[in-house]
Motif scaffolding. Structure first.
Motif, short mmCIF file in Angstrom:
data_model
loop_
_atom_site.label_atom_id
_atom_site.label_comp_id
_atom_site.label_asym_id
_atom_site.label_seq_id
_atom_site.Cartn_x
_atom_site.Cartn_y
_atom_site.Cartn_z
N ALA A 95 -26.14 13.17 -12.82
CA ALA A 95 -27.38 12.40 -12.67
C ALA A 95 -27.08 10.95 -12.39
CB ALA A 95 -28.23 12.54 -13.93
N ILE A 96 -26.12 10.38 -13.10
CA ILE A 96 -25.76 8.97 -12.88
C ILE A 96 -25.17 8.78 -11.48
CG2 ILE A 96 -24.22 7.13 -13.64
CD1 ILE A 96 -24.57 8.20 -16.49
N MET A 97 -24.47 9.80 -10.99
CA MET A 97 -23.90 9.70 -9.64
C MET A 97 -24.92 10.01 -8.54
SD MET A 97 -19.98 11.15 -9.95
CE MET A 97 -20.34 12.62 -10.91
N GLY A 98 -26.16 10.34 -8.93
CA GLY A 98 -27.23 10.47 -7.95
C GLY A 98 -27.63 11.88 -7.57
N PHE A 99 -27.16 12.89 -8.31
CA PHE A 99 -27.53 14.26 -8.00
C PHE A 99 -28.80 14.65 -8.76
CE2 PHE A 99 -23.08 13.99 -6.96
CZ PHE A 99 -22.96 14.77 -5.83
N LYS A 100 -29.54 15.62 -8.24
CA LYS A 100 -30.81 16.03 -8.84
C LYS A 100 -30.54 16.87 -10.10
CE LYS A 100 -33.33 16.00 -4.46
NZ LYS A 100 -34.11 16.80 -3.48
N VAL A 101 -31.11 16.42 -11.22
CA VAL A 101 -30.84 17.03 -12.51
C VAL A 101 -31.32 18.47 -12.57
CG1 VAL A 101 -31.39 16.94 -14.97
CG2 VAL A 101 -30.82 14.84 -13.74
N ARG A 102 -32.55 18.73 -12.15
CA ARG A 102 -33.09 20.09 -12.25
C ARG A 102 -32.25 21.08 -11.46
NH1 ARG A 102 -39.33 21.22 -10.89
NH2 ARG A 102 -39.52 19.95 -12.80
N GLU A 103 -31.90 20.71 -10.24
CA GLU A 103 -31.08 21.59 -9.41
C GLU A 103 -29.73 21.84 -10.07
OE1 GLU A 103 -30.76 19.91 -5.54
OE2 GLU A 103 -32.83 20.39 -4.97
N PHE A 104 -29.15 20.78 -10.62
CA PHE A 104 -27.82 20.94 -11.21
C PHE A 104 -27.86 21.86 -12.42
CE2 PHE A 104 -24.24 19.99 -13.91
CZ PHE A 104 -23.19 19.97 -13.00
N ILE A 105 -28.84 21.67 -13.31
CA ILE A 105 -28.90 22.48 -14.53
C ILE A 105 -29.09 23.96 -14.20
CG2 ILE A 105 -30.26 22.98 -16.60
CD1 ILE A 105 -30.76 20.00 -16.88
N VAL A 106 -29.99 24.26 -13.28
CA VAL A 106 -30.22 25.65 -12.89
C VAL A 106 -28.96 26.25 -12.28
CG1 VAL A 106 -31.54 27.19 -11.40
CG2 VAL A 106 -32.70 25.32 -12.57
N GLY A 107 -28.34 25.51 -11.37
CA GLY A 107 -27.13 26.00 -10.72
C GLY A 107 -25.97 26.15 -11.69
N PHE A 108 -25.84 25.18 -12.61
CA PHE A 108 -24.71 25.25 -13.55
C PHE A 108 -24.89 26.40 -14.53
CE2 PHE A 108 -22.19 24.18 -17.27
CZ PHE A 108 -20.96 23.92 -16.68
N THR A 109 -26.12 26.69 -14.90
CA THR A 109 -26.37 27.85 -15.77
C THR A 109 -25.86 29.12 -15.11
OG1 THR A 109 -28.31 26.77 -16.74
CG2 THR A 109 -28.14 29.16 -16.99
N LEU A 110 -26.17 29.27 -13.83
CA LEU A 110 -25.67 30.42 -13.07
C LEU A 110 -24.15 30.41 -13.02
CD1 LEU A 110 -26.02 32.83 -11.11
CD2 LEU A 110 -26.22 31.15 -9.26
N LEU A 111 -23.57 29.23 -12.77
CA LEU A 111 -22.12 29.11 -12.67
C LEU A 111 -21.45 29.49 -14.00
CD1 LEU A 111 -20.03 28.06 -10.52
CD2 LEU A 111 -20.06 25.90 -11.75
N PHE A 112 -22.02 29.06 -15.11
CA PHE A 112 -21.44 29.35 -16.42
C PHE A 112 -21.52 30.85 -16.72
CE2 PHE A 112 -21.47 29.84 -21.02
CZ PHE A 112 -20.44 29.00 -21.42
N LEU A 113 -22.65 31.47 -16.42
CA LEU A 113 -22.80 32.90 -16.69
C LEU A 113 -21.81 33.73 -15.87
CD1 LEU A 113 -26.70 33.17 -16.84
CD2 LEU A 113 -25.08 33.33 -18.77
N VAL A 114 -21.69 33.39 -14.58
CA VAL A 114 -20.75 34.14 -13.73
C VAL A 114 -19.32 33.88 -14.18
CG1 VAL A 114 -19.93 34.50 -11.37
CG2 VAL A 114 -22.35 34.06 -11.78
N SER A 115 -19.03 32.65 -14.61
CA SER A 115 -17.68 32.32 -15.11
C SER A 115 -17.35 33.15 -16.35
CB SER A 115 -17.59 30.83 -15.45
OG SER A 115 -17.76 30.03 -14.30
N THR A 116 -18.34 33.37 -17.20
CA THR A 116 -18.13 34.19 -18.39
C THR A 116 -17.75 35.62 -18.00
OG1 THR A 116 -19.76 32.85 -19.60
CG2 THR A 116 -19.16 34.99 -20.55
#
Length: 456
Positions: A95-116
């Motif tokens: 967020a501080i670097m200028g990326f959209k928070v909502r998009e990042f959280i949704v995408g990272f949730t997917l990334l974490f689940l698949v990583s698991t």
């Protein structure tokens, strides 16, 4: 290395200074803050009589899947805690670097689940026997998904390959004693210098003399093949004012050959019976990106390969980003532009090296120094019984998570249709560089400096 997900418009070499805002606007610094934060947190918990081990969870090795279900039944709250920790750290920094928070959280949730899921699959005894390490599985799964299905473009906000791998490399520093870096560092730098200069010149002259490509394009291609993949393409492309499409094509070359080498180098190293330390050094000399190189080194199945790869690639080759950017910026201004830069009042100064230098390397060294200083307070027996399981082991686990994030991101952003959207000349020039890089890396790692790397 990240396909086309993070390609940035190159900036003129004379306007690269960012000032203090770099400390909170650049991935390199955030990788340092987060990586060192984890290391310091682990040490604080340790000296307080506790450990971060509970939250540094990962699936156990299993034969019967019932072991996995029992593990998650007992540890699911810690997985939730780990998810919240990673999500908080990466979301705030993004967020501080200028990326959209909502998009990042949704995408990272997917990334974490698949990583698991990847970590569970990689912990299967059969997968371990076949050397299908989690990073390699992550890469394969990501590429299959991205090339079968069309993923939403906004997910690229989450697929931050460079960010994850830099954070992982800082954590990696905590698992490498600084005494080892001092011992192998001069050899790594000498070997990296020979490889970097030879490969750069081979690709540059092939591109410009044999195939008639633009000099700035040739220099950008050469940087990607001789130094540090994507980061080098962007940094040097900016230094010589290469066109954006030339930077994109150079990155595509890195992606293509880096993926090939992920499979080729470990297979050949094992077939030749190379010791793990030597194999890791050859991979560090011959791979084209930190993330891909780590996957190849991990496929060797021995921590010694990861250590020698890191010393060779991070300590040896990555520091050439700033040096090559400075050298080529001077050549571009003084020779290629034939004085036009001077007419505009522009000049290249020595600070270009600092502005282009990969700052996350400092985090790697600091993490190594911190753990080395703490380790000196323990006997070897105490180190193995106390410090290693309570501090270094959990950091290694968190490091593994960041590298799985990295390789999933590479796979999700590698679209083969896009990688073929260029002419044959850039591929031919880069391939000639590969023909120099890989054999030269073998000669240096095995025949000349093999006695050093075998002891890692």
């Amino acid at each position: 290395m990240n396909g086309h997900a993070e390609i940035a418009m190159p900036k003129p070499a004379v306007k690269t200074q960012q000032g203090w805002s770099e400390l909170w606007k650049k991935e390199d610094y955030w990788a340092i803050w987060m990586g060192l934060g984890v290391v310091l947190g682990a040490l604080l918990f340790f000296y307080a009589g506790s450990s971060i081990k509970p939250i540094a969870v990962a699936p156990p090795t299993w034969v019967d899947f019932s072991a996995v279900t029992k593990h998650f039944a007992a540890k699911w709250t810690w997985y939730v805690g780990l998810y919240l920790l990673f999500t908080t750290l990466f979301t705030i920094s993004s967020a501080i670097m200028g990326f959209k928070v909502r998009e990042f959280i949704v995408g990272f949730t997917l990334l974490f689940l698949v990583s698991t899921v990847i970590l569970v699959a990689g912990s299967w005894k059969t997968a371990i026997d076949l050397n299908l390490e989690p990073p390699l599985l992550a890469l394969l799964l990501g590429m299959i998904i991205s090339n079968v299905f069309k993923l939403p473009k906004w997910l690229d906000t989450t697929f931050r390959t460079e960010f994850y791998v830099k954070t992982g490399i800082v954590l990696l520093g905590a698992t490498l004693p600084f005494t080892l870096i001092i011992q192998a560092g001069p050899v790594a730098f000498l070997q990296a210098t020979i490889v970097s200069v030879s490969t750069f010149l081979a690709i540059f002259f092939a591109a410009t003399r044999l195939f008639g490509l633009d000099k700035r394009f040739g220099a950008t291609l050469a940087a990607g093949g001789s130094i540090c993949g994507v980061s080098a393409c962007i940094a040097l492309g900016g230094a010589v004012k290469a066109k954006k499409e030339h930077v994109s094509i150079s990155i595509s070359m890195v992606v293509i050959w880096a993926i090939v080498m992920i499979f080729f180098l470990p297979i050949v190293a094992k077939a030749m019976g190379m010791p793990a330390g030597i194999a890791g050094a050859w991979i560090g000399t011959s791979e084209f990106a930190d993330a891909a190189g780590f996957a190849a080194a991990a496929a060797i199945g021995d921590e010694a390969a990861i250590r020698s790869f890191t010393l060779m690639k991070v300590v040896g080759r990555d520091i050439w980003i700033g040096l090559w950017s400075f050298i080529m910026a001077v050549i571009a201004c003084v020779v290629w532009e034939r004085g036009s830069a001077a007419d505009r009042g522009e000049r290249v100064n020595a600070m270009e090296i600092w502005w282009r230098f990969p700052k996350f390397v400092f985090g790697f060294f600091i993490a190594s120094l911190l753990i080395t200083f703490v380790a000196l307070q323990f006997t070897p027996q105490e180190f193995n019984k106390v410090l290693n399981p309570e501090v270094i082991g959990p950091i290694k686990t968190l490091r593994t998570w960041t590298f799985v994030f990295t390789f999933l991101s590479i796979g999700f952003t590698t679209r083969f249709r896009e990688l073929t959207a260029f002419g044959w000349k850039p591929l031919a020039a880069f391939t000639l560089g590969v023909a120099v890089n890989v054999p030269l890396g073998y000669i240096l790692s095995v025949l000349i400096f093999g006695h050093y790397w075998a002891q890692i």
